[in-house]
Design a protein around this motif. Structure first.
Motif, PDB file in Angstrom:
ATOM      1  N   ASP A  20       0.939  -1.388   0.218  1.00 44.74           N
ATOM      2  CA  ASP A  20       0.459   0.206  -0.133  1.00 44.74           C
ATOM      3  C   ASP A  20       0.475   1.445   0.043  1.00 44.74           C
ATOM      4  O   ASP A  20       2.690   1.041  -0.070  1.00 44.74           O
ATOM      5  CB  ASP A  20      -0.894   0.027   1.200  1.00 44.74           C
ATOM      6  CG  ASP A  20      -0.481  -0.051   2.259  1.00 44.74           C
ATOM      7  OD1 ASP A  20       0.805   0.528   2.668  1.00 44.74           O
ATOM      8  OD2 ASP A  20      -1.024  -0.571   3.368  1.00 44.74           O
ATOM      9  N   THR A  21       0.204   2.565   0.383  1.00 46.24           N
ATOM     10  CA  THR A  21       1.015   4.394   0.016  1.00 46.24           C
ATOM     11  C   THR A  21       2.196   3.681   0.929  1.00 46.24           C
ATOM     12  O   THR A  21       2.918   3.618   1.141  1.00 46.24           O
ATOM     13  CB  THR A  21       0.206   4.691  -0.270  1.00 46.24           C
ATOM     14  OG1 THR A  21      -1.046   4.730  -1.440  1.00 46.24           O
ATOM     15  CG2 THR A  21       0.762   6.193   0.284  1.00 46.24           C
ATOM     16  N   ARG A 401      -5.244   6.517  -6.636  1.00 44.74           N
ATOM     17  CA  ARG A 401      -5.418   7.769  -5.774  1.00 44.74           C
ATOM     18  C   ARG A 401      -5.309   8.015  -4.357  1.00 44.74           C
ATOM     19  O   ARG A 401      -4.811   9.213  -3.647  1.00 44.74           O
ATOM     20  CB  ARG A 401      -7.023   7.198  -6.238  1.00 44.74           C
ATOM     21  CG  ARG A 401      -7.589   7.571  -7.411  1.00 44.74           C
ATOM     22  CD  ARG A 401      -9.274   7.241  -7.337  1.00 44.74           C
ATOM     23  NE  ARG A 401      -9.641   5.987  -7.448  1.00 44.74           N
ATOM     24  CZ  ARG A 401     -10.070   4.973  -8.098  1.00 44.74           C
ATOM     25  NH1 ARG A 401      -9.326   5.210  -9.429  1.00 44.74           N
ATOM     26  NH2 ARG A 401     -10.525   4.109  -7.726  1.00 44.74           N
ATOM     27  N   ASN A 402      -5.035   7.145  -3.919  1.00 43.85           N
ATOM     28  CA  ASN A 402      -4.998   7.204  -2.327  1.00 43.85           C
ATOM     29  C   ASN A 402      -3.655   7.591  -2.334  1.00 43.85           C
ATOM     30  O   ASN A 402      -2.936   8.135  -1.634  1.00 43.85           O
ATOM     31  CB  ASN A 402      -4.662   5.904  -1.382  1.00 43.85           C
ATOM     32  CG  ASN A 402      -4.466   5.855   0.058  1.00 43.85           C
ATOM     33  OD1 ASN A 402      -3.650   5.855   0.212  1.00 43.85           O
ATOM     34  ND2 ASN A 402      -5.339   6.946   1.069  1.00 43.85           N
ATOM     35  N   THR A 403      -2.359   7.138  -3.263  1.00 39.84           N
ATOM     36  CA  THR A 403      -1.066   7.578  -3.380  1.00 39.84           C
ATOM     37  C   THR A 403      -1.287   8.974  -3.154  1.00 39.84           C
ATOM     38  O   THR A 403      -0.558   9.982  -2.962  1.00 39.84           O
ATOM     39  CB  THR A 403      -0.657   6.742  -4.234  1.00 39.84           C
ATOM     40  OG1 THR A 403      -0.243   5.949  -3.971  1.00 39.84           O
ATOM     41  CG2 THR A 403       1.054   7.520  -4.191  1.00 39.84           C
ATOM     42  N   ASP A 445      -6.102   4.115   4.746  1.00 39.73           N
ATOM     43  CA  ASP A 445      -7.303   3.991   4.540  1.00 39.73           C
ATOM     44  C   ASP A 445      -7.481   2.196   4.335  1.00 39.73           C
ATOM     45  O   ASP A 445      -6.729   2.205   3.284  1.00 39.73           O
ATOM     46  CB  ASP A 445      -7.872   5.012   3.090  1.00 39.73           C
ATOM     47  CG  ASP A 445      -8.982   5.068   3.585  1.00 39.73           C
ATOM     48  OD1 ASP A 445      -9.460   4.349   4.175  1.00 39.73           O
ATOM     49  OD2 ASP A 445      -9.976   5.843   3.104  1.00 39.73           O
ATOM     50  N   THR A 446      -7.612   1.870   4.953  1.00 43.05           N
ATOM     51  CA  THR A 446      -8.832   0.406   4.829  1.00 43.05           C
ATOM     52  C   THR A 446      -9.729   0.217   4.170  1.00 43.05           C
ATOM     53  O   THR A 446     -10.131  -0.837   4.375  1.00 43.05           O
ATOM     54  CB  THR A 446      -8.576  -0.215   6.513  1.00 43.05           C
ATOM     55  OG1 THR A 446      -9.448   0.092   7.514  1.00 43.05           O
ATOM     56  CG2 THR A 446      -7.260   0.114   7.244  1.00 43.05           C
ATOM     57  N   PHE A 499      -4.665   4.086  14.244  1.00 40.08           N
ATOM     58  CA  PHE A 499      -5.339   3.608  12.952  1.00 40.08           C
ATOM     59  C   PHE A 499      -6.623   4.597  11.703  1.00 40.08           C
ATOM     60  O   PHE A 499      -6.743   6.242  12.752  1.00 40.08           O
ATOM     61  CB  PHE A 499      -6.401   2.275  12.988  1.00 40.08           C
ATOM     62  CG  PHE A 499      -7.420   2.619  14.219  1.00 40.08           C
ATOM     63  CD1 PHE A 499      -8.747   3.785  13.968  1.00 40.08           C
ATOM     64  CD2 PHE A 499      -7.170   2.362  15.116  1.00 40.08           C
ATOM     65  CE1 PHE A 499      -9.362   4.394  14.682  1.00 40.08           C
ATOM     66  CE2 PHE A 499      -7.690   2.621  16.851  1.00 40.08           C
ATOM     67  CZ  PHE A 499      -8.872   3.784  16.267  1.00 40.08           C
ATOM     68  N   TYR A 500      -6.356   5.095  10.653  1.00 39.26           N
ATOM     69  CA  TYR A 500      -7.905   5.542  10.061  1.00 39.26           C
ATOM     70  C   TYR A 500      -9.638   5.087  10.209  1.00 39.26           C
ATOM     71  O   TYR A 500      -9.629   3.877   9.143  1.00 39.26           O
ATOM     72  CB  TYR A 500      -6.478   6.210   9.093  1.00 39.26           C
ATOM     73  CG  TYR A 500      -7.976   6.960   8.069  1.00 39.26           C
ATOM     74  CD1 TYR A 500      -7.659   8.345   8.514  1.00 39.26           C
ATOM     75  CD2 TYR A 500      -8.732   6.123   7.159  1.00 39.26           C
ATOM     76  CE1 TYR A 500      -9.197   9.058   7.900  1.00 39.26           C
ATOM     77  CE2 TYR A 500      -9.766   7.579   6.519  1.00 39.26           C
ATOM     78  CZ  TYR A 500      -9.989   8.771   6.584  1.00 39.26           C
ATOM     79  OH  TYR A 500     -10.486   9.024   5.936  1.00 39.26           O
TER      80      TYR A 500
END
Length: 532
Positions: A20-21, A401-403, A445-446, A499-500
């Motif tokens: 992930d990012t 998009r998260n990156t 973001d999970t 966490f988020y």
């Protein structure tokens, strides 16, 4: 049964590996490392050249050598910042001081004309040192990792005969503990999960180790001592390890009495290789002046990586003292493309007395690209046949998009100076400023429909801020031999999040808030050199 469901609920977001990012961002960018002269001058030698470390930044710097040279470097690193020594040392085996072999290389010079040279070089150095000790603790005021999972379960369509998340891999808890379902009279599965738990506080301890080793192969030269050109082909070797222990104190429904603790113990390893190409030039615009201007560009590093993990989750009942645990392990192959990098530099010497340099670099970390490796075989309609496609990959668009939201462009400024006290002895000083890699609004973001979320085994992340480095050094050269010593201090502060879950997202607000952390590093480096 309630505690078993708690464990299952908290693990819906946690599967078996990572891509992930935030995990990948650790592999992008370089530390300040190399020869002691280069580090002592803050790395601001991309226009001054004639140092083996410039092979990995501005390849044209190798074109300034007039004699062949070899060097080897190593030293000590001491880590500070936020850490709790008892847990890190006894349970996670964290070491505050480590030795490091940092560089070895050589350059061979050949005369190509009256005042021109063609040089060849090789250099190994550690471009990234992952060693880090981190501890964070704070109150949660009711927020919990349990709620993250509960919100995901609530968002899933429950009209199906078998309840399953719409974008997650099979929950590994179902196979190893208890499937949180009951069976009705029609033999259809019905979810029995209907509650969540608040948490009082959390603690996080993490020990990272490992490095990225750069193997650089260079060809460079000069034209009439006015124009210097260089090309470096680089191979990167990734060796990353992490061990973390996350703990939450869970509360009964009255949100006052402590019910028990949840522990998440995660071990992770990332290995693999990548390659890139670097182009550089240095120009002396005025024939009778030593003033120099340098420019260079680095292609992305194209990585092929494997991440693997062993994760154990446990709950402890304060009333009975009973501990229930489950574990999982897996691995994932993926690709990663880092951003392009652009740099410009200035350098000037004053006789044989002093040298000063300045370097500016820019790289857009928001363009970091996590890529999913396609199926092993693919169908080619033109040849009407199936072919092996293990090297084919596509961008993980949801994670990208998260990156783009979480990472940003990074500006790096390096300044350095060298002063000769006598022909044999030189003093050096340097300073670096590196702007934040992580956006103020970045998050892990999970809830992203991405392979990177499906294969995540932890939820914590840190938005690190800008980095300041201060360096100094001393060098002694006599005949063909030289010895250089450098000291570097760097500090980066950050905001740690366990966490988020988004503020006000879904039915339940679940915002853990930020905890301030810092990463402080001291490095003592020595280089032995020989000219021939």
């Amino acid at each position: 049964m309630k505690k078993i469901i708690t464990m299952a609920a908290m693990a819906v977001t946690l599967s078996t590996a990572a891509q992930d990012t935030y995990q990948s961002a650790q592999l992008a960018g370089d530390d300040l490392n190399g020869t002691a002269r280069y580090v002592g001058m803050g790395g601001a030698m991309e226009a001054l050249g004639a140092d083996l470390s410039t092979m990995g930044t501005n390849p044209a710097g190798i074109g300034m050598f007039r004699k062949s040279q070899a060097s080897v470097s190593g030293g000590l690193q001491v880590f500070g910042g936020n850490y709790e020594s008892n847990t890190l040392n006894s349970y996670l085996d964290g070491k505050k001081t480590t030795g490091s072999f940092d560089q070895i290389g050589f350059v061979l010079t050949t005369k190509a004309g009256h005042d021109s040279y063609l040089n060849f070089g090789f250099n190994f150095h550690k471009s990234k040192n992952f060693n880090q000790l981190l501890s964070a603790a704070n109150s949660l005021n009711g927020a919990s990792l349990n709620k993250v999972s509960f919100n995901k379960w609530k968002d899933v369509d429950t009209d199906h005969d078998f309840y399953e998340p719409s974008y997650s891999t099979v929950d590994w808890l179902n196979d190893q503990l208890v499937n949180p379902y009951t069976v009705d009279g029609d033999d259809k599965y019905v979810s029995s999960f209907n509650s969540y738990f608040h948490a009082k506080d959390f603690t996080q301890h993490q020990v990272q180790s490992g490095y990225i080793g750069d193997y650089d192969f260079n060809i460079s030269g000069n034209i009439h001592n006015r124009i210097y050109l260089g090309l470096t082909f680089g191979i990167k070797d990734v060796n990353y390890e992490s061990r973390s222990l996350y703990t939450e104190t869970l509360l009964f429904e009255n949100d006052i009495d402590e019910m028990g603790k949840m522990y998440l113990d995660d071990s992770r390893r990332i290995t693999g290789t990548g390659f890139n190409v670097k182009f550089g030039a240095i120009v002396r615009p005025v024939d009778d002046s030593p003033f120099r201007i340098g420019a260079y560009v680095h292609t992305p590093t194209w990585y092929k990586l494997t991440t693997s993990n062993y994760t154990e989750m446990a709950t402890e009942d304060f009333e009975t003292g009973k501990i229930t645990s489950i574990s999982s392990e897996d691995h994932l192959d993926f690709r990663l493309n880092t951003p392009w990098l652009f740099g410009v530099s200035l350098g000037h010497t004053i006789g044989n007395v002093a040298a000063i340099g300045a370097t500016y670099e820019y790289s857009d970390y928001g363009s970091l690209d996590n890529r999913v490796i396609d199926e092993d075989y693919y169908y080619d309609s033109w040849y009407d046949d199936y072919y092996y496609g293990g090297d084919r990959s596509t961008s993980d668009k949801a994670m990208k998009r998260n990156t783009e939201k979480s990472l940003q462009g990074v500006h790096t400024l390096r300044l350095g100076a060298e002063l000769k006290l006598c022909p044999e002895v030189a003093l050096r000083f340097g300073y670096n400023y590196v702007s934040p890699k992580y956006s103020e609004f970045g998050c892990r973001d999970t809830d992203i429909p991405s392979q990177g979320v499906e294969f995540a085994s932890t939820a914590a992340y840190t938005n690190w801020k800008d980095t300041n480095r201060f360096t100094c050094g001393i060098g002694y050269a006599k005949g063909p031999f030289s010895i250089d010593v450098a000291y570097k201090y760097s500090q980066t502060n950050g905001d740690f999040y366990p966490f988020y879950d988004g503020i006000g997202k879904g039915e339940y607000t679940n915002n853990p808030g930020a905890t301030s952390v810092s990463d402080k590093r001291h490095q003592l480096l020595m280089t032995l050199g020989f000219r021939f």
